[in-house]
Write a protein that holds these residues in place. Structure first.
Motif, PDB file in Angstrom:
ATOM      1  N   ASP A  58      -6.588 -48.720  71.960  1.00 28.24           N
ATOM      2  CA  ASP A  58      -7.974 -48.975  71.575  1.00 28.24           C
ATOM      3  C   ASP A  58      -8.551 -47.925  70.632  1.00 28.24           C
ATOM      4  OD1 ASP A  58     -10.369 -50.217  71.470  1.00 28.24           O
ATOM      5  OD2 ASP A  58     -10.977 -49.819  73.527  1.00 28.24           O
TER       6      ASP A  58
ATOM      7  N   GLU B  42      -7.640 -55.354  62.492  1.00 27.75           N
ATOM      8  CA  GLU B  42      -8.976 -54.932  62.936  1.00 27.75           C
ATOM      9  C   GLU B  42      -9.020 -53.413  63.026  1.00 27.75           C
ATOM     10  OE1 GLU B  42     -10.953 -57.057  66.248  1.00 27.75           O
ATOM     11  OE2 GLU B  42     -11.603 -55.116  67.018  1.00 27.75           O
TER      12      GLU B  42
ATOM     13  N   ASN C 292     -18.534 -59.405  72.377  1.00 32.80           N
ATOM     14  CA  ASN C 292     -18.988 -59.733  73.731  1.00 32.80           C
ATOM     15  C   ASN C 292     -20.198 -60.629  73.506  1.00 32.80           C
ATOM     16  OD1 ASN C 292     -17.022 -58.131  75.013  1.00 32.80           O
ATOM     17  ND2 ASN C 292     -18.257 -56.313  74.613  1.00 32.80           N
TER      18      ASN C 292
HETATM   19  C1  BDP Z   1     -13.576 -51.352  73.286  1.00 32.12           C
HETATM   20  C2  BDP Z   1     -15.029 -51.085  73.454  1.00 32.12           C
HETATM   21  C3  BDP Z   1     -15.808 -52.283  73.903  1.00 32.12           C
HETATM   22  C4  BDP Z   1     -15.431 -53.488  73.074  1.00 32.12           C
HETATM   23  C5  BDP Z   1     -13.944 -53.696  73.125  1.00 32.12           C
HETATM   24  C6  BDP Z   1     -13.478 -54.799  72.204  1.00 32.12           C
HETATM   25  O1  BDP Z   1     -15.174 -50.043  74.375  1.00 32.12           O
HETATM   26  O2  BDP Z   1     -17.162 -51.970  73.777  1.00 32.12           O
HETATM   27  O3  BDP Z   1     -16.091 -54.615  73.514  1.00 32.12           O
HETATM   28  O4  BDP Z   1     -13.292 -52.559  72.695  1.00 32.12           O
HETATM   29  O5  BDP Z   1     -12.974 -54.493  71.148  1.00 32.12           O
HETATM   30  O6  BDP Z   1     -13.130 -50.392  72.387  1.00 32.12           O
HETATM   31  O7  BDP Z   1     -13.609 -55.975  72.541  1.00 32.12           O
END
Ligand code: BDP
Length: 718
Positions: free
Chosen positions: A383, A405, A228
């Motif tokens: 995720d 990743e 981010n």
């Molecule tokens: C999620 C997280 C967030 C990350 C996002 C990512 O909550 O903080 O920015 O993934 O990988 O797991 O971009």
């Protein structure tokens, strides 16, 4: 007299190892005194003289490391044992810097290794014994030196060495989700180690210690800032600081990468658009790349999170990921840079199952990305959960480099207070069979390129490092940084091997310690799955910070941010139907895999509720109802943590007090939280199952309302 002095020294060493404070800063590079006398004598005999070949900074680092490691491990000062023309000799240097007589002894060794590989060989020449550590590059030599030291740290024999090894994956990076204000997104070990304010002039010794630790496990790249992204990192003010870090890392073989905020041309470039097809945008990125490379000639390239969770991207201009990635790739290509374009995309405007959303945005475009683009794919389609089936994109893009990743930081696995050995999770994913080219097409083969002959390969790990003195907050979790590096080097290594190596280097070679603690490590991942999300449940953590259970959360604006979206518990049952009767996410897998996931007789119960919505009285393989089985799994997880504590409590004689207590106290927190997870989830789901807790499951001591009332506005990492 001499004997007595020796004994005293020995006792002192033993004493130091166990009693004196050890803050854990040295990680796995402890270089403990080898207290096995005959082994120590062997080592001392084998290395009487150090002979560096070449005089680069890298070779100097290798020399210092050998001197430090050997002095500490063998209890003799090695700083003077250098460049002598007698005694058994350890030569280290790259191919170009070795004498012809030495090279002759090595035969075709150099054909067996790649640019970063190394060889360690023993031979006799003119009545002297030699060990040579070599490679095609000085960094290869450094890797070989660390491997050699690892042999001693793990008490392996070093007669007749005949080792060749090369990394199987090219790009081996840590991703730091570090912000410019030094907070770390999903970081649980303090603040960022990058002290932007004092850079570039103040070079914290921690930077080279970081590089050294990475080099010791073969990590060769670091993405310094958060996905981010903040565009400021690309301004001269910050690039000067980045350059200073790159200069520290370079001799350790580590390249620096940055995340590129897609809208940077607007935010810091004064343009009106960031459209990847607009000539002024193309030109802006080209000049930006030239500017970066003028400072950092070996800059690695960009990592990009685009059109994901509010980040800008090519879709803002009706372009696609290919347009965006290729535009940046063109800018860095003249400098041999790469672009790592993330596939972590899902949209609140897309009503389809979140698990299905990345695949159609990428797979149809296979073959269209420029050849310096890698698509960076999270291990699973949602995720970083305690357990996820492998992402369906693995193996599905034969013409595109797919980079793994992993998340080393434990966003969804209890933060740094839970002692979970992640290589177990990583190994499970890497060994999963995609069946894309028939049986045996395991994920590791896509990642190392062997499945489809891919030239560019990579693995990234979201770092768990912060400025806590022991780097990871919890000493135990140093193993995950270590293990990630080892798997990025060789994705076929087993979690067992990694745990074994790490324990010996970090603590002791005493089998009375190694055996129980290794077992505890290897069980720890299944424990967290059991007490958080057994049987394929996922994403039922409290929202936002993801700390603790929150299966009841249902009021967030985006449906897929709510835990209820994932478990779908109701009076009829629980689980997410991703078979053809539901979202049909299984269609994105090879037919052989889809068939197994679809079929209740074939699917592993570990993935059951990921793919199926089942009635509460559904019969599990062991005859239990789903409800009973789930409740018993939660209990099992709690019991596993309890037994981890019992194991650790017996280890006090083998570990210094500081690290012993660090782990002990954190295990106690983990135990409390495991019970919290069990009680909160079972009370919540019980509203729907309306079934009693089976025998063997402890009764909750608090109410569901109590658990729901807990709020953590300052939970870390958010
Ligand atoms: C999620 C997280 C967030 C990350 C996002 C990512 O909550 O903080 O920015 O993934 O990988 O797991 O971009």
């Amino acid at each position: 007299m001499l004997k007595k002095v020796k004994l005293l020294i020995l006792l002192l060493f033993v004493f130091c190892n166990h009693i004196f404070a050890n803050d854990g800063y040295k990680l796995w590079l402890q270089y403990n005194y080898v207290n096995n006398e005959s082994l120590r004598e062997d080592y001392l005999n084998a290395v009487q003289n150090l002979l560096p070949s070449g005089n680069s900074e890298t070779i100097n680092i290798a020399l210092k490391e050998l001197q430090l490691g050997l002095s500490d491990m063998l209890g003799t000062d090695f700083t003077s044992k250098i460049n002598k023309d007698n005694g058994n000799t350890l030569i280290f240097g790259s191919e170009a810097n070795l004498g012809e007589d030495i090279k002759l002894q090595l035969g075709n060794t150099f054909n067996q290794i790649n640019e970063e590989g190394y060889a360690i060989k023993s031979f006799k020449l003119r009545n002297r014994n030699y060990i040579v550590i070599t490679g095609k590059s000085d960094v290869g030599v450094l890797y070989g030196v660390f491997e050699f030291l690892r042999l001693l740290q793990t008490h392996k024999p070093i007669e007749n060495l005949n080792i060749t090894d090369s990394p199987k994956i090219k790009i081996r990076t840590l991703n730091h989700w570090d912000n410019l204000d030094r907070t770390v997104e999903r970081g649980y070990a303090g603040f960022s180690i990058w002290d932007w304010h004092r850079l570039p002039d103040y070079l914290d010794p921690r930077y080279s210690d970081y590089a050294r630790a990475n080099a010791s496990v073969g990590i060769n790249g670091t993405v310094l800032n958060n996905v981010n992204a903040n565009a400021l990192i690309l301004t001269p003010q910050y690039l000067e600081k980045v350059e200073a870090l790159a200069n520290v890392f370079r001799p350790y073989g580590i390249k620096v990468y940055l995340t590129a905020r897609f809208s940077a041309p607007i935010e810091i470039g004064g343009l009106e658009t960031a459209d990847p097809l607009a000539p002024e945008v193309i030109n802006w990125w080209k000049q930006k790349a030239d500017e970066i490379y003028a400072r950092i000639p070996d800059f690695g390239g960009f990592l990009v999170k685009a059109n994901s969770e509010g980040q800008p991207g090519p879709q803002n201009y009706d372009r696609n990921h290919v347009d965006g990635a290729n535009m940046l790739a063109t800018a860095v290509a003249p400098h041999n840079g790469i672009v790592m374009w993330r596939a972590f995309v899902y949209s609140e405007h897309d009503a389809t199952d979140r698990a299905k959303q990345a695949y159609p945005e990428f797979v149809p475009y296979d073959g269209q990305f420029k050849d310096n683009v890698l698509i960076q794919v999270k291990n699973g389609a949602i995720d970083f959960q305690p357990r996820e089936p492998f992402h369906p994109m693995f193996g599905a893009m034969p013409k595109t480099p797919i980079m793994m990743e992993f998340q080393i930081t434990q966003e969804y696995l209890g933060f740094s207070t839970h002692s979970i050995f992640l290589p177990k999770l990583f190994e499970e994913v890497l060994k999963a069979d995609t069946y894309r080219k028939g049986k045996g097409s395991i994920v590791a083969k896509d990642i190392d390129g062997s499945l489809d002959n891919k030239r560019l390969t990579g693995m990234a790990g979201v770092s768990n490092i912060g400025n806590d003195i022991n780097w990871t907050g919890n000493t135990f979790l140093q193993a995950n940084w270590y293990g990630f590096g080892r798997l990025a080097w060789d994705p076929y290594l087993s979690a067992d091997t990694i745990a074994d190596e790490w324990l010996r280097q970090t603590f002791t070679n005493d089998e009375k310690f190694i055996n129980p603690v290794k077992e505890m490590m290897l069980d720890s991942r299944e424990a967290v799955v059991n007490y958080m999300t057994p049987l394929g449940l996922h994403h039922i953590m409290d929202t936002g910070h993801h700390y603790g259970p929150g299966p009841w959360v249902s009021n967030l604006s985006r449906p897929e941010w709510n835990p209820v979206y994932y478990h779908k518990a109701d009076s009829l049952g629980i689980g997410f139907d991703r078979t053809p009767t539901g979202s049909n996410a299984t269609e994105q897998y090879a037919p052989e895999v889809a068939q197994v996931f679809n079929d209740l007789d074939q699917i592993s119960e570990k993935d059951l509720l990921w793919f199926h919505h089942l009635p509460w009285d559904y019969k599990l393989k062991n005859g239990n109802t789903l409800w009973d089985g789930m409740a018993l799994k939660y209990q099992e997880g709690v019991d596993q943590v309890k037994s981890m504590i019992e194991t650790w409590n017996k280890m006090q004689p083998y570990v210094d007090a500081e690290r012993y207590n660090n782990i002990k106290m954190l295990l106690n927190i983990q135990y409390k939280e495991a019970k919290w997870w069990r009680d909160a989830c079972l009370l919540y789901f019980q509203q729907y199952s309306k079934m009693p807790l089976p025998e063997g499951v402890e009764k909750p001591t608090k109410t569901l309302d109590y658990f729901k009332s807990l709020k953590f506005p300052f939970a870390p990492g958010n």
